[in-house]
Design a protein around this motif. Sequence first.
Motif, PDB file in Angstrom:
ATOM      1  N   HIS A  41      32.565  38.922  -1.305  1.00  0.00           N
ATOM      2  CA  HIS A  41      32.088  39.201  -2.668  1.00  0.00           C
ATOM      3  C   HIS A  41      32.761  40.428  -3.290  1.00  0.00           C
ATOM      4  N   HIS A  62      35.472  35.304  -4.592  1.00  0.00           N
ATOM      5  CA  HIS A  62      35.376  34.946  -6.006  1.00  0.00           C
ATOM      6  C   HIS A  62      36.675  34.248  -6.402  1.00  0.00           C
ATOM      7  N   VAL A  81      38.217  45.434 -16.168  1.00  0.00           N
ATOM      8  CA  VAL A  81      36.777  45.367 -16.417  1.00  0.00           C
ATOM      9  C   VAL A  81      35.978  45.839 -15.205  1.00  0.00           C
ATOM     10  N   ASN A  82      36.506  45.540 -14.008  1.00  0.00           N
ATOM     11  CA  ASN A  82      35.819  45.995 -12.794  1.00  0.00           C
ATOM     12  C   ASN A  82      36.811  46.462 -11.733  1.00  0.00           C
ATOM     13  N   LEU A  85      36.675  45.787  -7.778  1.00  0.00           N
ATOM     14  CA  LEU A  85      37.010  44.526  -7.131  1.00  0.00           C
ATOM     15  C   LEU A  85      38.444  44.569  -6.599  1.00  0.00           C
ATOM     16  N   ALA A 270      32.167  46.505 -16.513  1.00  0.00           N
ATOM     17  CA  ALA A 270      31.358  45.302 -16.284  1.00  0.00           C
ATOM     18  C   ALA A 270      29.910  45.633 -15.931  1.00  0.00           C
TER      19      ALA A 270
ATOM     20  N   TYR B 261      34.712  36.776 -17.887  1.00  0.00           N
ATOM     21  CA  TYR B 261      34.404  36.322 -16.524  1.00  0.00           C
ATOM     22  C   TYR B 261      33.975  37.503 -15.653  1.00  0.00           C
ATOM     23  N   ALA B 262      34.699  38.631 -15.822  1.00  0.00           N
ATOM     24  CA  ALA B 262      34.436  39.804 -14.982  1.00  0.00           C
ATOM     25  C   ALA B 262      33.262  40.637 -15.499  1.00  0.00           C
ATOM     26  N   GLY B 263      32.732  40.296 -16.674  1.00  0.00           N
ATOM     27  CA  GLY B 263      31.526  40.984 -17.143  1.00  0.00           C
ATOM     28  C   GLY B 263      31.682  41.798 -18.412  1.00  0.00           C
ATOM     29  N   ILE B 406      28.503  37.357 -12.644  1.00  0.00           N
ATOM     30  CA  ILE B 406      29.835  37.979 -12.680  1.00  0.00           C
ATOM     31  C   ILE B 406      30.154  38.524 -11.289  1.00  0.00           C
ATOM     32  N   PRO B 407      31.437  38.565 -10.924  1.00  0.00           N
ATOM     33  CA  PRO B 407      31.778  39.047  -9.585  1.00  0.00           C
ATOM     34  C   PRO B 407      31.359  40.503  -9.398  1.00  0.00           C
ATOM     35  N   GLY B 408      30.720  40.791  -8.252  1.00  0.00           N
ATOM     36  CA  GLY B 408      30.358  42.171  -7.959  1.00  0.00           C
ATOM     37  C   GLY B 408      28.968  42.542  -8.453  1.00  0.00           C
ATOM     38  N   TYR B 409      28.215  41.581  -8.994  1.00  0.00           N
ATOM     39  CA  TYR B 409      26.838  41.842  -9.432  1.00  0.00           C
ATOM     40  C   TYR B 409      25.951  40.842  -8.716  1.00  0.00           C
ATOM     41  N   GLY B 412      26.267  36.631  -4.687  1.00  0.00           N
ATOM     42  CA  GLY B 412      26.845  35.301  -4.835  1.00  0.00           C
ATOM     43  C   GLY B 412      28.329  35.363  -5.168  1.00  0.00           C
ATOM     44  N   LEU B 413      28.980  34.203  -5.020  1.00  0.00           N
ATOM     45  CA  LEU B 413      30.401  34.118  -5.371  1.00  0.00           C
ATOM     46  C   LEU B 413      30.528  33.368  -6.692  1.00  0.00           C
ATOM     47  N   VAL B 414      31.321  33.952  -7.594  1.00  0.00           N
ATOM     48  CA  VAL B 414      31.492  33.354  -8.919  1.00  0.00           C
ATOM     49  C   VAL B 414      32.843  32.659  -8.936  1.00  0.00           C
TER      50      VAL B 414
END
Lengths: 276, 573
Positions: A41, A62, A81-82, A85, A270, B261-263, B406-409, B412-414
């Motif tokens: 993740h 992901h 955005v993040n 990751l 994000a 997608y990433a938020g 969104i990934p990292g929140y 789960g896997l998005v």
Amino acid sequence: MFDPKIYDIPGADIAWCPGCGNFGIINELKTALAQLELPPHRVVIVSGIGQAAKMPQYVRAHMFNGLHGRSLPAAVAIKMVNPELVVIAESGDGCTYGEGGNHFIHTIRKNPDITNIVHDNQIYGLTKGQASPTTARGQVTTLQFDGVPVDPFNPIAVAVALDASFVARSFSGNFNLTVELIKMAIKHKGYALVDILQPCVTFNKVNTYQWYRENTYLLPDNYDPRDREWAFKVATDTSKLALGVIYMNPDKPVYEEQLAPYKTDKTPVALRGLEV
Amino acid sequence: MNLRRKQNGEVCIVLSGAAGQGIQTVEHVFTRIAKDSGFHVFATKEYMSRVRGGNNSTSIRISERPVKAYVDRIDILVPLNDNALERLRSRITSETIILGNEKYVRGEKNALVVNFEEIAESFGNKIYENSVAIGVLSGIIGAQEEALVKHIAAYFSKKSEDVVKANVNAALKGLEIGRTLGLKFELTPSEEVKSHYLMAGYEAVARGAIAGGCNFISSYPMSPATTVFTELSRLSKEYGILVDQAEDEIAAANMAIAAWYAGARAMVSTSGGGFALMTEAISLAGMIETPIVVHLGQRPGPATGLPTRTEQGDLNLVLYAGHGEFPRVIYAPGNLCEAYELTAKAFNIADKYQIPVFVLTDQYFLDSFYNVETMPDVKIERSIVKTDENYRRYEITESGISPRGIPGYGTGLVRVDSDEHDEYGHITESAEVRKKMVEKRLRKLNLILEDTVPPKLFGPENYDYLLVAWGSTQLVLKEAVELLNDEFGLNIALLHFSQVYPVHPSITGFIEKAKKTIFVEGNATGQFANLVKLVFGVNTDERILKYDGFPFSVEEIVERVLGVLGELRKGDE
């Protein structure tokens, strides 16, 4: 280290031909992620279209499987955005150097902290055997009946010319080297290119496993990847293809770190305003 | 009634000159002085696609009543170079005063010589000419000295103290001259206007985006949409916006989708030609059910067309952009408040339904400004869920909307896929899954329809005649409708759509009530009229269309409506 099996997708219907170089690369990628102990993740695999671009379909992480040629813009945006990751843009030579050629150039200029893995099989597999940007001049294909009439694109030389901060080449048949280079690329702060030579056993009868073994060499111990002139010599000498870290310039500013929202606050854009 | 005759309580001033001569400076500073003196202001510009030379002009209405639309009428024309008059001949009447340096106004019927250049030189440099002009115009409209000094000083604040002082003095001299020219434009100022804000279309869109939570913009500069991009860049530190000038529009649009997608809440700002490159990404957004907000500032096409002019020619482009079938929403604001509100709403709606949402403006809208009191309240509605181990990005739901993680929140896997996919996002070629997914995506339309913005009716509720329009023509038509009713005795109303897709179904009732309905559009084929006909099967054959690159003026609408309705003109000319 983690067990590479944690990145397996049970029951995945893998679309690659038996003997495809992609099988080597998927194992090398999972091993590299496992050795770096990156939980699924935390990793986003971004790809375009093509057989190589199916990689994230078969890796538990992901996934952003977007459009042909567009893995890099998407990867850059996700990292912006993040930044927490781990972003890996992964696609083939056609997708990255052909359809996505403009993005390849300008992503290198930006130097975002992403890893760019290119499955370079010197042919178009998914569309059945036409020339790719890296197919050799004169090679007969399913479309170029009289042989390819143009010189191949040299991604390594272009990346060095653009002063990319990390440029490496590997061969899918060399497991340990590929795992090591992927790990280095992920750990590298900035844009990191790993061009992985891989056979297409169905459509490229020239660049076979044996051909790569005979036409590649490991860079010697005294090689200095920070020496740009040397790197140019190595990159432009295509009589034999060098494997290893060909060039690095780790002092370049990282793109997303310079952007307005991160000047005073490192929280990913994000996650701002979300209950964490 | 002569539409081009001087109106009480109002003056229309046009400045005309070469690119790079400072028309923009005069417009910027003078309109602020007028507003701070208590006058309502409307300004719009038209310019050539060049950095130097040619001929550009700006039209400024100063009034004691709210003014928000472009008129052809010119009360005072200020030429700033040799070829400043020729392109404006059709707008010059027997009453138009031509004011300025002798060499430019010589031989004109109502020439009024004020040698800006000479006056500027008396303060040490010809370069102060624009400040003199600002001063003269301020004197003519009865602006306040305090406002003049404040805005001249503010404009030149980055220069040396001597330069600021010289400009202020030159402007004050101009003010004195302007007051004594004997021109009779009696305007009564209003105190409340002084606290208003002068806002341009591009600002309303940019501020609306921020109000809607925009924190990511990736674009490639293209007229006329660059101003929105620039404004968000200028405000990026203040509001925490990620700004990326992409290598091309393909990258820009793919980045915006990946950013969502990433938020992030992302937007692109482009024009028709740039959007043409983005269409693949619109289709991607449709398939991976990831939002994108597109601001498209229209200009005349095809191809490069008229880069700096205006048109409403790209409705079909955004309506049909992207291969395959998926829902979308298209807004087309008619005024600044709507632009602000709908751009903010675009983010909420894109997020809620996970679809592309468009905000259609045009050069006329983006480059025009007027004074506003406040902007409507808007809320950021973020539709993101925290994921767990069992998360399925494309879960089949009754509404068609799958919860978006969104990934990292969360854990789960998005997983999103541009191929047809199952609930987990895995590629599939199952006919059964395909059918379910198509239906799921299209099912969202039912709710989207409920969220459709209804049209606004301007004018009498019991009308005989009805004008139907969309986007930037709203305020010109509104003023024209008032004239047609008040001065020409018609019983006509305007129905304006700020959402052009899906079209609000109430349109059929409005059309049924009218003796005659006329669609008014800034394009050559009547794209909205065609859409309405296609969707509702009603007659939309009566059309007033314009496609010469220029906006409709109030007078043109009045004349063309009268022409269509076969009314005898009352009045002279």
